[in-house]
Design a protein around this motif. Sequence first.
Motif, PDB file in Angstrom:
ATOM      1  N   THR A  55       0.912  -1.281   0.087  1.00  0.00           N
ATOM      2  CA  THR A  55       0.169  -0.041  -0.156  1.00  0.00           C
ATOM      3  C   THR A  55       0.783   1.441  -0.194  1.00  0.00           C
ATOM      4  N   LYS A  56       1.709   1.165   0.591  1.00  0.00           N
ATOM      5  CA  LYS A  56       2.921   2.064   1.092  1.00  0.00           C
ATOM      6  C   LYS A  56       3.659   2.636  -0.469  1.00  0.00           C
ATOM      7  N   HIS A 132     -10.307  -1.282   4.360  1.00  0.00           N
ATOM      8  CA  HIS A 132      -8.942  -1.409   3.681  1.00  0.00           C
ATOM      9  C   HIS A 132      -9.815  -0.598   2.222  1.00  0.00           C
ATOM     10  N   GLN A 135      -7.783  -1.177  -0.625  1.00  0.00           N
ATOM     11  CA  GLN A 135      -7.451  -1.978  -1.171  1.00  0.00           C
ATOM     12  C   GLN A 135      -9.046  -2.435  -1.870  1.00  0.00           C
ATOM     13  N   ALA A 254      -2.576 -10.047  -0.122  1.00  0.00           N
ATOM     14  CA  ALA A 254      -1.138  -9.963   0.396  1.00  0.00           C
ATOM     15  C   ALA A 254      -1.263  -8.991   1.464  1.00  0.00           C
ATOM     16  N   PRO A 255       0.585  -9.459   2.417  1.00  0.00           N
ATOM     17  CA  PRO A 255       0.883 -10.480   2.032  1.00  0.00           C
ATOM     18  C   PRO A 255       0.794 -12.164   2.614  1.00  0.00           C
TER      19      PRO A 255
HETATM   20  N1   CP Z   1      -2.105  -5.471   1.033  1.00  0.00           N
HETATM   21  C1   CP Z   1      -2.238  -4.728   1.318  1.00  0.00           C
HETATM   22  O1   CP Z   1      -2.527  -3.986   2.068  1.00  0.00           O
HETATM   23  O2   CP Z   1      -0.385  -4.904   1.548  1.00  0.00           O
HETATM   24  P1   CP Z   1       0.320  -4.248   2.730  1.00  0.00           P
HETATM   25  O3   CP Z   1       0.038  -3.835   4.252  1.00  0.00           O
HETATM   26  O4   CP Z   1       1.484  -4.945   1.963  1.00  0.00           O
HETATM   27  O5   CP Z   1       0.743  -2.264   2.339  1.00  0.00           O
END
Ligand code: CP
Length: 297
Positions: A55-56, A132, A135, A254-255
């Motif tokens: 996400t980042k 989220h 996502q 993911a992860p």
């Molecule tokens: N899918 C997701 O939010 O991955 P991250 O936690 O790596 O941002």
Amino acid sequence: MTKVLSRKHLLSMKHLANADIYRIFEIAKDIEAGHVPSFHGKFAANLFLEPSTRTKSSFQVAERKLGLDLIDLEGATSSLTKGETLYDTLKTMEAIGVDVAVVRQSEVGLLNSCAGDLNLSLINAGDGCGEHPTQCLLDLYTIYEHFGQFEGLEVAIAGDLKHSRVARSNAFALEQLGAHVSFVTKPEWEDRSLATNYITMDEAVDRCDALMLLRIQHERHEQSTADQSYLEQYGLTKAREARMGPNSIILHPAPVNRGVEIDSDLVESDKSRIFRQMTNGVTIRMAIIQALLKGEL
Ligand code: CP
């Protein structure tokens, strides 16, 4: 559908009507066709107080592609460590001229309480076990890309439902878009506020068009699970994948914990859209930022 908050923010899928979701898809399609607007001179601040890879980094790529200048605030080196509130941190961003703030943090509802008085666009990049939405929008876009519609689609969401913000956002949005959503989980991870139609993984692979797998959120509870037994009981094994319909697809935010919720060999299989989801994540996040900054929702 009545909007709970101003559309200058994206905090929850519950704030988006279907028309808003399809508008974001339209913008994403335009971006894929090369119509990328420039927001040169505008600033984005990214504040991730919980760990993130996808996400980042996909927000950073999306913001740079849109010509935004970036401020990457680190929780550990910001004045949050001196007791400054998240609201005051965001008011500071507003005061110094930031246009869009992307925040991941653990307290459900905290961003909603901050947003009303902020004169910038606030994006929820994951709030604990809450939601989220970005996502969810990239998951929806990936499903739409394959099936071209949602009406009547059978979607199964499988995994640690009780602690999953991804499940919460997707369950709501998919039902609103006309899909039929079923859930697979261990009895202790059922969440009756989210769903009542629980099925087994064997039933899920036999019936679903899209199977959305979730990882076990070890950081949000004490339970440990023997990997092989979880895969055999609740996960996607190769034998189960072989029973899925020829046009069905596999998603995972993911992860991924390879060998736990999914056999490692299936992560990059033909049915898997897991890395496509990540690619779509950049486009969808560009579309969301464009929609918010241009007031297109
Ligand atoms: N899918 C997701 O939010 O991955 P991250 O936690 O790596 O941002």
